[in-house]
Design a protein around this motif. Sequence first.
Motif, PDB file in Angstrom:
ATOM      1  N   UNK A  43       5.632  36.705  25.507  1.00  0.00           N
ATOM      2  CA  UNK A  43       4.251  36.233  25.593  1.00  0.00           C
ATOM      3  C   UNK A  43       4.013  35.587  26.956  1.00  0.00           C
ATOM      4  N   UNK A  44       3.296  36.287  27.825  1.00  0.00           N
ATOM      5  CA  UNK A  44       3.060  35.768  29.172  1.00  0.00           C
ATOM      6  C   UNK A  44       2.049  34.619  29.178  1.00  0.00           C
ATOM      7  N   UNK A  45       1.320  34.429  28.072  1.00  0.00           N
ATOM      8  CA  UNK A  45       0.378  33.310  27.990  1.00  0.00           C
ATOM      9  C   UNK A  45       1.115  31.973  27.985  1.00  0.00           C
ATOM     10  N   UNK A  46       2.412  32.002  27.739  1.00  0.00           N
ATOM     11  CA  UNK A  46       3.211  30.772  27.713  1.00  0.00           C
ATOM     12  C   UNK A  46       3.811  30.441  29.078  1.00  0.00           C
ATOM     13  N   UNK A  47       3.537  31.271  30.084  1.00  0.00           N
ATOM     14  CA  UNK A  47       4.095  31.048  31.418  1.00  0.00           C
ATOM     15  C   UNK A  47       2.988  30.601  32.371  1.00  0.00           C
ATOM     16  N   UNK A  48       3.237  29.542  33.100  1.00  0.00           N
ATOM     17  CA  UNK A  48       2.256  28.931  33.996  1.00  0.00           C
ATOM     18  C   UNK A  48       2.249  29.665  35.340  1.00  0.00           C
ATOM     19  N   UNK A  49       1.301  30.599  35.489  1.00  0.00           N
ATOM     20  CA  UNK A  49       1.227  31.399  36.707  1.00  0.00           C
ATOM     21  C   UNK A  49       0.953  30.566  37.940  1.00  0.00           C
ATOM     22  N   UNK A  65      11.464  38.799  40.135  1.00  0.00           N
ATOM     23  CA  UNK A  65      10.926  39.187  38.833  1.00  0.00           C
ATOM     24  C   UNK A  65       9.760  38.278  38.454  1.00  0.00           C
ATOM     25  N   UNK A  66       9.916  36.983  38.708  1.00  0.00           N
ATOM     26  CA  UNK A  66       8.821  36.054  38.438  1.00  0.00           C
ATOM     27  C   UNK A  66       7.585  36.425  39.240  1.00  0.00           C
ATOM     28  N   UNK A  67       7.778  36.751  40.519  1.00  0.00           N
ATOM     29  CA  UNK A  67       6.645  37.051  41.396  1.00  0.00           C
ATOM     30  C   UNK A  67       5.872  38.269  40.936  1.00  0.00           C
ATOM     31  N   UNK A  68       6.565  39.353  40.645  1.00  0.00           N
ATOM     32  CA  UNK A  68       5.850  40.589  40.316  1.00  0.00           C
ATOM     33  C   UNK A  68       5.106  40.510  38.986  1.00  0.00           C
ATOM     34  N   UNK A  69       5.493  39.542  38.136  1.00  0.00           N
ATOM     35  CA  UNK A  69       4.805  39.423  36.847  1.00  0.00           C
ATOM     36  C   UNK A  69       3.817  38.258  36.794  1.00  0.00           C
ATOM     37  N   UNK A  70       3.621  37.553  37.904  1.00  0.00           N
ATOM     38  CA  UNK A  70       2.655  36.450  37.872  1.00  0.00           C
ATOM     39  C   UNK A  70       1.226  36.894  37.518  1.00  0.00           C
ATOM     40  N   UNK A  71       0.768  38.112  37.892  1.00  0.00           N
ATOM     41  CA  UNK A  71      -0.595  38.494  37.493  1.00  0.00           C
ATOM     42  C   UNK A  71      -0.793  38.557  35.979  1.00  0.00           C
ATOM     43  N   UNK A  72       0.294  38.704  35.226  1.00  0.00           N
ATOM     44  CA  UNK A  72       0.183  38.786  33.766  1.00  0.00           C
ATOM     45  C   UNK A  72       0.245  37.411  33.107  1.00  0.00           C
ATOM     46  N   UNK A  73       0.587  36.377  33.876  1.00  0.00           N
ATOM     47  CA  UNK A  73       0.779  35.042  33.318  1.00  0.00           C
ATOM     48  C   UNK A  73      -0.547  34.320  33.109  1.00  0.00           C
ATOM     49  N   UNK A  74      -0.446  33.104  32.546  1.00  0.00           N
ATOM     50  CA  UNK A  74      -1.616  32.274  32.317  1.00  0.00           C
ATOM     51  C   UNK A  74      -1.988  31.531  33.601  1.00  0.00           C
TER      52      UNK A  74
END
Length: 277
Positions: free
Chosen positions: A127-133, A156-165
């Motif tokens: 659940x990317x909504x639980x990650x503070x972009x 990995x964190x960087x490339x998925x930041x657009x999906x985060x909250x």
Amino acid sequence: MDVEISRGVKDIISKHTSGLFKNTALEFYGIKTAKVKELINVELPIVKVKDTSMDIVFLLEDDTLLHFEFQSSYKIDDLVRFLDYDVQLYKRYKKNIQTVIIYSSDVKNIDDYLEIGSPLYYPMNIMMCKRDGNKIFSDLEVKLKATGELSDIDMQNLIFTPLMQWDKTNMSRKDLAVKTLEMAQTILNEDKRHICMASAVAFAQKYLNKNELSKLLEAFMNTDLGTMIVGKAIKEAKKETKIEMAKEMILDNKPIDEIMKYTKLSKKEIKDLKQQL
């Protein structure tokens, strides 16, 4: 710009993307598996759905498969589709499969599993909504400015930041993807820079629509990796044209020397084509 990337471009992006996950365990997701051995491209025409191509499938070093899916919404029908994919995967490869579904920050609530009688389907849900972009992106920005380097987990964190909250921005997901790409360009190590940039584009194809992806690709093609890929794609296209010309001349019984003169192919290449025909 046409959003349909040529096969040559896709191959290069896939190569760099698989390199990111091969170099590190998947701690980013909290997934405990064997290390990634290779990325495999799977087409399952037997599955009668609109899109018969799964998102991403990795072959792991313990000879099992890791199947990734990316979702910006939650539907039971999608779980049924993923289960169908996994059944087809198993029929083809006879290997155990772990499915991971990554839900963008738009999705807040889901069922943990799918129950349809005797079969129970338990994918791993991220659940990317639980990650503070905001915080993750800011921390990576500070680290890059200070050192010019990122670890594989950082990438990995960087490339998925657009999906985060993201709570403190009015930027669209496309804008965030472009921003991610721009930050990736500042990585000093060329291999890591290319891996991160290619991965950002590869995964953006899973959550951006065609118009948004077109804008991201325009930005990507202006980078050093994008320029290299365009050059390679053009070179491959020219080679294909020469090969087709050579085939026609062979079928017209033209002498090898004449074919060499007009196509610039080697004698061996022409003989090999002749044998194939």
